[in-house]
Design a protein around this motif. Structure first.
Motif, short mmCIF file in Angstrom:
data_model
loop_
_atom_site.label_atom_id
_atom_site.label_comp_id
_atom_site.label_asym_id
_atom_site.label_seq_id
_atom_site.Cartn_x
_atom_site.Cartn_y
_atom_site.Cartn_z
N GLN A 46 18.69 30.37 -73.89
CA GLN A 46 18.26 30.17 -75.27
C GLN A 46 19.46 30.18 -76.23
O GLN A 46 19.53 29.41 -77.18
CB GLN A 46 17.30 31.31 -75.61
N GLU A 47 20.43 31.04 -75.96
CA GLU A 47 21.59 31.18 -76.86
C GLU A 47 22.78 30.35 -76.43
O GLU A 47 23.88 30.49 -76.98
CB GLU A 47 22.00 32.66 -76.94
N ASN A 48 22.58 29.52 -75.38
CA ASN A 48 23.66 28.65 -74.91
C ASN A 48 24.90 29.43 -74.43
O ASN A 48 26.04 28.99 -74.58
CB ASN A 48 24.06 27.69 -76.05
N ILE A 49 24.65 30.58 -73.85
CA ILE A 49 25.74 31.39 -73.29
C ILE A 49 25.89 30.98 -71.81
O ILE A 49 24.91 31.02 -71.07
CB ILE A 49 25.41 32.90 -73.37
N PRO A 50 27.10 30.56 -71.41
CA PRO A 50 27.23 30.08 -70.04
C PRO A 50 27.20 31.22 -69.01
O PRO A 50 28.07 32.08 -68.99
CB PRO A 50 28.60 29.38 -70.03
N ILE A 51 26.17 31.21 -68.19
CA ILE A 51 26.09 32.15 -67.05
C ILE A 51 25.95 31.31 -65.79
O ILE A 51 25.71 30.11 -65.89
CB ILE A 51 24.89 33.12 -67.18
N ILE A 52 26.06 31.93 -64.64
CA ILE A 52 25.96 31.15 -63.40
C ILE A 52 24.61 30.44 -63.33
O ILE A 52 23.58 30.99 -63.72
CB ILE A 52 26.20 32.01 -62.13
N GLN A 53 24.66 29.21 -62.80
CA GLN A 53 23.44 28.39 -62.68
C GLN A 53 22.58 28.90 -61.52
O GLN A 53 23.07 29.61 -60.65
CB GLN A 53 23.84 26.94 -62.41
N HIS A 54 21.32 28.48 -61.52
CA HIS A 54 20.39 29.08 -60.57
C HIS A 54 20.77 28.88 -59.10
O HIS A 54 20.55 29.77 -58.27
CB HIS A 54 18.96 28.60 -60.81
N GLU A 55 21.38 27.72 -58.77
CA GLU A 55 21.78 27.51 -57.37
C GLU A 55 22.87 28.50 -56.97
O GLU A 55 22.97 28.90 -55.81
CB GLU A 55 22.20 26.05 -57.12
N VAL A 56 23.68 28.91 -57.93
CA VAL A 56 24.72 29.93 -57.65
C VAL A 56 24.08 31.31 -57.57
O VAL A 56 24.48 32.15 -56.76
CB VAL A 56 25.85 29.86 -58.70
#
Ligand SMILES: C[S@@+](CC[C@H](N)C(=O)[O-])C[C@H]1O[C@@H](n2cnc3c(N)ncnc32)[C@H](O)[C@@H]1O
Length: 233
Positions: A46-56
Protein backbone atom coordinates in the motif's frame (compact mmCIF):
# COMPACT_ATOMS: atom_id res chain seq x y z
CA UNK A 1 1.79 8.35 3.88
CA UNK A 2 5.37 7.05 4.02
CA UNK A 3 7.76 9.70 2.68
CA UNK A 4 10.76 7.56 1.82
CA UNK A 5 9.39 5.82 -1.26
CA UNK A 6 7.88 7.71 -4.17
CA UNK A 7 5.64 6.17 -6.81
CA UNK A 8 8.66 5.61 -9.07
CA UNK A 9 10.95 4.07 -6.45
CA UNK A 10 10.36 0.49 -7.59
CA UNK A 11 11.18 0.91 -11.26
CA UNK A 12 12.79 -2.53 -11.70
CA UNK A 13 10.29 -4.38 -9.54
CA UNK A 14 7.72 -3.68 -12.24
CA UNK A 15 9.89 -5.18 -14.97
CA UNK A 16 9.63 -8.92 -14.30
CA UNK A 17 12.36 -11.15 -15.70
CA UNK A 18 10.06 -14.15 -16.27
CA UNK A 19 6.78 -14.36 -18.23
CA UNK A 20 3.95 -12.37 -16.62
CA UNK A 21 1.69 -15.46 -16.43
CA UNK A 22 4.33 -17.53 -14.63
CA UNK A 23 5.00 -14.65 -12.28
CA UNK A 24 1.30 -14.27 -11.46
CA UNK A 25 1.05 -18.01 -10.86
CA UNK A 26 4.08 -18.01 -8.53
CA UNK A 27 2.64 -15.04 -6.61
CA UNK A 28 -0.89 -16.40 -6.24
CA UNK A 29 -0.46 -20.21 -6.15
CA UNK A 30 2.33 -20.44 -3.57
CA UNK A 31 1.15 -20.41 0.03
CA UNK A 32 0.15 -16.90 1.11
CA UNK A 33 1.33 -15.19 4.27
CA UNK A 34 -1.04 -15.06 7.19
CA UNK A 35 -1.21 -13.16 10.49
CA UNK A 36 1.17 -10.25 11.03
CA UNK A 37 3.32 -11.11 7.99
CA UNK A 38 0.23 -10.70 5.76
CA UNK A 39 -0.51 -7.36 7.44
CA UNK A 40 3.05 -6.09 7.00
CA UNK A 41 3.13 -7.26 3.37
CA UNK A 42 -0.15 -5.44 2.66
CA UNK A 43 1.11 -2.29 4.41
CA UNK A 44 4.35 -2.32 2.37
CA UNK A 45 2.44 -2.76 -0.90
CA UNK A 46 0.00 0.00 0.00
CA UNK A 47 2.83 2.41 0.86
CA UNK A 48 5.05 1.36 -2.06
CA UNK A 49 7.82 0.22 0.28
CA UNK A 50 10.01 -2.34 -1.51
CA UNK A 51 10.02 -5.68 0.32
CA UNK A 52 10.82 -9.12 -1.05
CA UNK A 53 8.29 -10.34 -3.62
CA UNK A 54 6.07 -13.29 -2.88
CA UNK A 55 8.11 -15.81 -4.92
CA UNK A 56 11.12 -14.87 -2.77
CA UNK A 57 9.00 -15.18 0.39
CA UNK A 58 8.15 -18.78 -0.61
CA UNK A 59 11.80 -19.49 -1.41
CA UNK A 60 13.05 -17.99 1.90
CA UNK A 61 10.52 -20.01 3.86
CA UNK A 62 11.93 -23.14 2.20
CA UNK A 63 15.56 -22.07 2.66
CA UNK A 64 15.16 -21.14 6.34
CA UNK A 65 13.25 -24.28 7.26
CA UNK A 66 15.79 -26.45 5.44
CA UNK A 67 19.03 -24.73 6.43
CA UNK A 68 18.01 -23.58 9.93
CA UNK A 69 20.83 -21.02 10.06
CA UNK A 70 21.95 -20.03 13.54
CA UNK A 71 23.32 -16.57 12.88
CA UNK A 72 21.85 -14.36 10.16
CA UNK A 73 22.93 -10.93 8.91
CA UNK A 74 20.63 -8.76 6.81
CA UNK A 75 21.60 -5.49 5.12
CA UNK A 76 18.38 -3.57 4.39
CA UNK A 77 15.66 -3.91 7.03
CA UNK A 78 12.94 -1.52 5.75
CA UNK A 79 9.87 -2.25 7.90
CA UNK A 80 11.32 -5.56 9.15
CA UNK A 81 9.22 -7.85 6.96
CA UNK A 82 12.00 -10.16 5.67
CA UNK A 83 13.72 -10.26 9.09
CA UNK A 84 10.47 -11.36 10.74
CA UNK A 85 9.84 -13.90 7.97
CA UNK A 86 13.30 -15.40 8.58
CA UNK A 87 12.73 -15.37 12.34
CA UNK A 88 9.41 -17.20 11.94
CA UNK A 89 10.95 -19.93 9.80
CA UNK A 90 14.27 -20.29 11.64
CA UNK A 91 13.15 -20.01 15.27
CA UNK A 92 16.63 -20.82 16.64
CA UNK A 93 18.32 -18.11 14.59
CA UNK A 94 19.75 -14.87 15.88
CA UNK A 95 19.26 -12.11 13.30
CA UNK A 96 21.19 -8.85 12.98
CA UNK A 97 19.64 -6.39 10.53
CA UNK A 98 21.07 -3.07 9.32
CA UNK A 99 19.28 0.03 8.03
CA UNK A 100 20.05 3.74 7.72
CA UNK A 101 16.65 5.27 6.91
CA UNK A 102 15.11 6.83 10.06
CA UNK A 103 11.56 6.44 8.78
CA UNK A 104 12.08 2.72 8.07
CA UNK A 105 13.94 2.25 11.37
CA UNK A 106 10.92 3.64 13.26
CA UNK A 107 8.56 1.18 11.54
CA UNK A 108 10.97 -1.72 12.05
CA UNK A 109 11.36 -0.97 15.76
CA UNK A 110 7.60 -0.90 16.22
CA UNK A 111 7.16 -4.17 14.31
CA UNK A 112 9.98 -5.97 16.15
CA UNK A 113 8.58 -4.84 19.51
CA UNK A 114 5.20 -6.35 18.57
CA UNK A 115 6.11 -9.45 16.58
CA UNK A 116 9.67 -10.59 17.44
CA UNK A 117 8.28 -12.63 20.32
CA UNK A 118 11.40 -14.79 20.79
CA UNK A 119 13.69 -11.70 20.78
CA UNK A 120 15.67 -13.04 17.86
CA UNK A 121 16.27 -9.74 16.04
CA UNK A 122 18.79 -6.94 16.69
CA UNK A 123 18.46 -3.76 14.62
CA UNK A 124 21.69 -1.85 13.96
CA UNK A 125 21.03 1.76 12.92
CA UNK A 126 23.24 3.65 10.49
CA UNK A 127 24.83 3.32 7.09
CA UNK A 128 26.17 -0.19 6.50
CA UNK A 129 29.31 1.51 5.12
CA UNK A 130 30.04 2.37 8.78
CA UNK A 131 28.18 -0.28 10.79
CA UNK A 132 29.22 -3.43 8.91
CA UNK A 133 32.85 -3.21 10.00
CA UNK A 134 31.78 -2.94 13.68
CA UNK A 135 30.02 -6.34 13.72
CA UNK A 136 31.92 -8.94 15.70
CA UNK A 137 29.86 -12.07 15.01
CA UNK A 138 30.33 -14.78 12.41
CA UNK A 139 27.31 -15.56 10.23
CA UNK A 140 26.10 -18.60 8.36
CA UNK A 141 23.50 -16.77 6.25
CA UNK A 142 23.60 -13.21 4.89
CA UNK A 143 20.80 -11.46 3.03
CA UNK A 144 21.88 -8.39 1.04
CA UNK A 145 18.88 -6.22 0.17
CA UNK A 146 20.18 -2.63 0.20
CA UNK A 147 21.46 -0.24 -2.52
CA UNK A 148 22.51 -2.53 -5.36
CA UNK A 149 25.53 -0.48 -6.45
CA UNK A 150 26.98 -1.13 -2.96
CA UNK A 151 26.73 -4.93 -3.02
CA UNK A 152 30.28 -5.26 -4.36
CA UNK A 153 31.51 -2.64 -1.87
CA UNK A 154 30.03 -4.52 1.11
CA UNK A 155 31.02 -8.00 -0.06
CA UNK A 156 34.62 -8.11 1.32
CA UNK A 157 33.39 -7.18 4.86
CA UNK A 158 30.52 -9.67 4.53
CA UNK A 159 32.82 -12.51 3.43
CA UNK A 160 35.18 -11.81 6.35
CA UNK A 161 32.25 -12.46 8.69
CA UNK A 162 30.82 -15.47 6.84
CA UNK A 163 31.66 -19.01 7.97
CA UNK A 164 33.08 -21.44 5.42
CA UNK A 165 30.00 -23.20 4.04
CA UNK A 166 27.90 -20.10 4.71
CA UNK A 167 25.59 -18.55 2.13
CA UNK A 168 25.05 -14.97 0.88
CA UNK A 169 21.89 -14.05 -1.04
CA UNK A 170 21.65 -10.79 -3.04
CA UNK A 171 18.22 -9.55 -4.12
CA UNK A 172 17.42 -7.66 -7.36
CA UNK A 173 20.51 -8.35 -9.41
CA UNK A 174 19.06 -8.33 -12.96
CA UNK A 175 18.05 -4.64 -13.02
CA UNK A 176 14.85 -5.55 -14.84
CA UNK A 177 16.97 -7.17 -17.59
CA UNK A 178 19.35 -4.21 -18.11
CA UNK A 179 22.24 -6.29 -16.86
CA UNK A 180 22.47 -8.24 -20.15
CA UNK A 181 22.51 -5.09 -22.33
CA UNK A 182 25.54 -3.03 -23.40
CA UNK A 183 25.95 -0.01 -21.10
CA UNK A 184 25.01 2.51 -23.85
CA UNK A 185 21.48 1.06 -23.86
CA UNK A 186 21.05 1.53 -20.10
CA UNK A 187 19.46 4.77 -18.82
CA UNK A 188 22.14 7.16 -17.53
CA UNK A 189 20.65 7.23 -14.03
CA UNK A 190 20.94 3.43 -13.81
CA UNK A 191 24.55 3.10 -14.92
CA UNK A 192 26.21 3.21 -11.48
CA UNK A 193 24.06 0.29 -10.40
CA UNK A 194 24.79 -1.47 -13.71
CA UNK A 195 28.56 -1.09 -13.21
CA UNK A 196 28.34 -2.23 -9.58
CA UNK A 197 26.38 -5.34 -10.52
CA UNK A 198 28.73 -6.19 -13.43
CA UNK A 199 31.67 -5.88 -11.02
CA UNK A 200 29.82 -8.15 -8.55
CA UNK A 201 29.26 -10.81 -11.24
CA UNK A 202 32.85 -10.56 -12.52
CA UNK A 203 34.20 -11.01 -8.99
CA UNK A 204 31.99 -13.91 -7.97
CA UNK A 205 30.55 -16.05 -10.77
CA UNK A 206 33.85 -17.79 -11.68
CA UNK A 207 35.61 -17.31 -8.36
CA UNK A 208 37.42 -20.55 -7.39
CA UNK A 209 36.63 -20.07 -3.69
CA UNK A 210 32.91 -19.43 -4.14
CA UNK A 211 30.06 -21.45 -5.59
CA UNK A 212 27.64 -19.08 -7.31
CA UNK A 213 24.16 -19.47 -8.72
CA UNK A 214 21.74 -17.02 -10.35
CA UNK A 215 18.00 -17.56 -9.88
CA UNK A 216 15.27 -15.80 -11.91
CA UNK A 217 13.10 -15.06 -8.88
CA UNK A 218 11.71 -11.54 -8.56
CA UNK A 219 14.32 -9.26 -10.21
CA UNK A 220 16.94 -11.99 -9.83
CA UNK A 221 18.80 -13.52 -6.90
CA UNK A 222 22.53 -14.16 -6.77
CA UNK A 223 23.51 -16.80 -4.22
CA UNK A 224 27.06 -17.51 -3.09
CA UNK A 225 28.52 -20.28 -0.95
CA UNK A 226 31.85 -19.52 0.71
CA UNK A 227 34.19 -22.47 0.10
CA UNK A 228 37.46 -21.31 1.68
CA UNK A 229 38.59 -19.17 4.61
CA UNK A 230 40.18 -16.54 2.35
CA UNK A 231 38.29 -15.43 -0.72
CA UNK A 232 40.02 -13.05 -3.07
CA UNK A 233 37.62 -10.98 -5.13
C1 LIG B 1 14.52 -3.16 -0.38
S1 LIG B 1 14.50 -2.42 1.20
C2 LIG B 1 14.67 -3.80 2.30
C3 LIG B 1 13.46 -4.69 2.34
C4 LIG B 1 13.50 -5.79 3.37
N1 LIG B 1 14.72 -6.59 3.25
C5 LIG B 1 12.29 -6.69 3.20
O1 LIG B 1 12.26 -7.44 2.20
O2 LIG B 1 11.39 -6.66 4.03
C6 LIG B 1 16.09 -1.70 1.26
C7 LIG B 1 16.48 -1.05 2.57
O3 LIG B 1 17.89 -0.90 2.58
C8 LIG B 1 18.23 0.27 3.26
N2 LIG B 1 19.57 0.67 2.83
C9 LIG B 1 19.96 1.00 1.56
N3 LIG B 1 21.27 1.28 1.54
C10 LIG B 1 21.72 1.12 2.82
C11 LIG B 1 22.99 1.30 3.45
N4 LIG B 1 24.06 1.69 2.76
N5 LIG B 1 23.09 1.07 4.78
C12 LIG B 1 22.01 0.68 5.50
N6 LIG B 1 20.78 0.50 4.95
C13 LIG B 1 20.64 0.72 3.64
C14 LIG B 1 17.14 1.26 2.88
O4 LIG B 1 17.03 2.28 3.85
C15 LIG B 1 15.90 0.35 2.79
O5 LIG B 1 15.14 0.39 3.98
Amino acid sequence: MVKSYSKTANHNMRRPVVKEGILRYMRTRQKQNDGFLAELEAFAHQENIPIIQHEVVAYFRFLMQTMQPKNILEIGTAIGFSALLMAENAPEAKITTLDRNPEMIAFAKENFAKYDTRNQITLVEGDAVDTLSTLEDEYDFVFMDSAKSKYIVFLPEVLKRLKVGGVVVFDDVFQGGDIVKPIEEVRRGQRTIYRGLQHLFDSTLDNPNLTATLLPLSDGLLMLRKNAEDVEL
